[in-house]
Design an enzyme around this catalytic site. Structure first.
Site, PDB file in Angstrom:
ATOM      1  CG  ASP A 127     -49.215 -35.829 -37.453  1.00  0.00           C
ATOM      2  OD1 ASP A 127     -49.339 -36.008 -38.673  1.00  0.00           O
ATOM      3  OD2 ASP A 127     -49.809 -34.904 -36.860  1.00  0.00           O
ATOM      4  CD  GLU A 135     -50.418 -37.141 -33.198  1.00  0.00           C
ATOM      5  OE1 GLU A 135     -50.490 -36.252 -34.059  1.00  0.00           O
ATOM      6  OE2 GLU A 135     -51.425 -37.622 -32.629  1.00  0.00           O
ATOM      7  CD  GLU A 157     -57.801 -31.400 -33.279  1.00  0.00           C
ATOM      8  OE1 GLU A 157     -57.584 -32.195 -32.344  1.00  0.00           O
ATOM      9  OE2 GLU A 157     -57.018 -31.224 -34.217  1.00  0.00           O
ATOM     10  NE  ARG A 173     -54.158 -32.489 -40.616  1.00  0.00           N
ATOM     11  CZ  ARG A 173     -53.063 -32.185 -41.318  1.00  0.00           C
ATOM     12  NH1 ARG A 173     -52.869 -32.739 -42.497  1.00  0.00           N
ATOM     13  NH2 ARG A 173     -52.144 -31.370 -40.842  1.00  0.00           N
ATOM     14  CE  LYS A 180     -53.011 -35.277 -38.489  1.00  0.00           C
ATOM     15  NZ  LYS A 180     -52.150 -34.153 -38.032  1.00  0.00           N
TER      16      LYS A 180
END
EC number: 4.2.1.11
Length: 431
Positions: A315, A288, A208, A369, A340
């Site tokens: 999540d 999270e 990411e 994602r 998501k």
């Protein structure tokens, strides 16, 4: 304004995502010649309760990760039903696909097939009406630019290092606007790179865009980020806050949490206390997946301990699913949901989850994602629903930057009508 625009073609193809794995791209063509195109993302650490991402399983091609079955489902089963339908009726389109699939988890057609079609329809409709996607989805009151939740140090499944917690992020809640927030994050990112280099750490990046140094402990990752915030000229806990994503389901074994990098195994109560200590010591505003997806008792303990002052985001716990979110609300666990699109598989189901969260006083954080594409739908979605927070990686790697650049365009388009709420986006906690 037109009230019926017919779908004349639905076509899918296999493309590549940012991790060099195949994914689905869908084009929807309308009677007026307008086209909408959408590409579907894919996760690395996936929740057990997510909708099914259909993969071919043929090890001789793309290591079994091909998506030609999903593509074929779009080009035959789904296209046969949707051609002739009104593209402006998103609810009917998504309902038709859900009924065609007929399973609880989209296992027949694949959430990757269905989501590609759902989003391409919305984009085609917006294009045909000459509207921005955020305006089409959100209507006249779509105006809130999000606080970025920017991943700048990667661990866990997103990196090859000994840091157990998966993501260490910054949130510029003290910024006056989105563009200034992005600038602040960019400057901290550069400062962090310099800080890591000066301490002899590797500055290679993870999936990411965050750095993936071989740090000695999870806490060291927080310390080095705070150094970088100061080095960039900002005040931790005032201008910029810290957010964590431990992805705890990945380290949950036999009812305990295995912090292998630190040589510690913790009970749910001890894990909750671990976060309490970190939150007291550092300006942590959001955590999270602090507990595993089926550790409801652990989530309850954590929420009771710090749920009034730290955003606790579900999540893997909620997987953008209204049934699981409803259970969490009833049990009083977490105070926020990560959104998501591909966890649930259609735009309308995603909007239902956001609506349920906000009615219950939970925040919604719209997310990418780890396997992404150049598709920028989530940038429009976060503004459309006035969610106020977005998680879409570091300000590096073009599949991440594409979302930030789209938000800059939206901010420019909204002009004086746009709002950046900063700390007010965290209406679920006492600040």
């Amino acid at each position: 304004m037109k009230n019926y625009i017919e779908i004349v073609d639905v076509y899918a193809r296999q493309i590549l995502d940012s991790r060099c794995n195949p994914t689905v791209e869908v084009e929807v063509e309308l009677e007026d010649g307008t086209v909408g195109v959408a590409a579907v993302p894919s996760g690395a650490s996936t929740g057990a309760f997510e909708a099914v991402e259909l993969r071919d399983g043929d090890k001789s091609k793309y290591l079994g990760k091909g998506v030609l079955k999903a593509v074929d489902n779009v080009n035959t089963i789904i296209a046969d039903e949707l051609v002739g339908m009104n593209v402006l009726d998103q609810v009917a389109i998504d309902k038709t696909m859900i009924e065609l699939d007929g399973t609880d988890n989209k296992a027949k057609l694949g959430a990757n097939a269905m989501l590609g079609v759902s989003l391409a329809c919305a984009k085609a409709a917006a294009n045909s009406l000459g509207m921005s996607l955020y305006q089409y989805i959100g209507g006249v009151n779509a105006k809130v630019l999000p606080v970025p939740m920017m991943n700048i140090i990667n661990g866990g499944k997103h990196a090859d290092n000994n840091v157990d917690l998966q993501e260490f992020m910054i949130m510029p809640a003290g910024a006056p606007s989105f563009s200034e927030a992005l600038r602040m994050c960019s400057e901290v990112y550069h400062a962090l790179k310099s800080t890591l280099k000066s301490q002899g750490y590797d500055t290679g990046v993870g999936d990411e865009g965050g750095f993936a140094p071989n740090l000695k402990s999870n806490e060291e990752a927080i310390v080095v980020i705070i150094e970088a915030i100061k080095e960039a000229g900002y005040t931790p806990g005032k201008d910029i806050f810290i957010a964590l994503d431990p992805a705890s389901s990945e380290i949950f074994e036999d009812g305990k949490y295995n912090l292998a990098g630190e040589g510690r195994v913790l009970t749910p109560e001890e894990m909750a206390n671990y976060y309490v200590e970190l939150a007291e010591k550092y300006p942590i505003i959001s955590i999270e997946d602090g507990m595993a997806e089926e550790d409801w008792d652990g989530w309850k303990i954590l929420t009771e301990k710090i749920g009034n002052k730290v955003q606790l985001v579900g999540d893997d716990l909620f997987v953008t699913n209204t049934e699981r979110l409803s259970k969490g609300i009833k049990l009083g666990v977490a105070n926020s949901i990560l959104i998501k699109l591909n966890q649930i598989g259609t735009l309308t189901e995603t909007l239902n989850a956001i609506e349920m969260a906000e009615r219950a006083g939970y925040t919604a954080v719209v997310s990418h994602r780890s396997g992404e594409t150049e598709d920028t739908t989530i940038a429009d979605l976060v503004v459309a629903v006035n969610a106020g927070q977005i998680k879409t990686g570091a300000p590096a790697r073009s599949e991440r930057v594409a979302k930030y650049n789209q938000l800059l365009r939206i901010e420019e388009e909204l002009n004086d009508m746009g709002e950046y709420r900063g700390l007010k986006a965290f209406y679920n906690i006492n600040k």
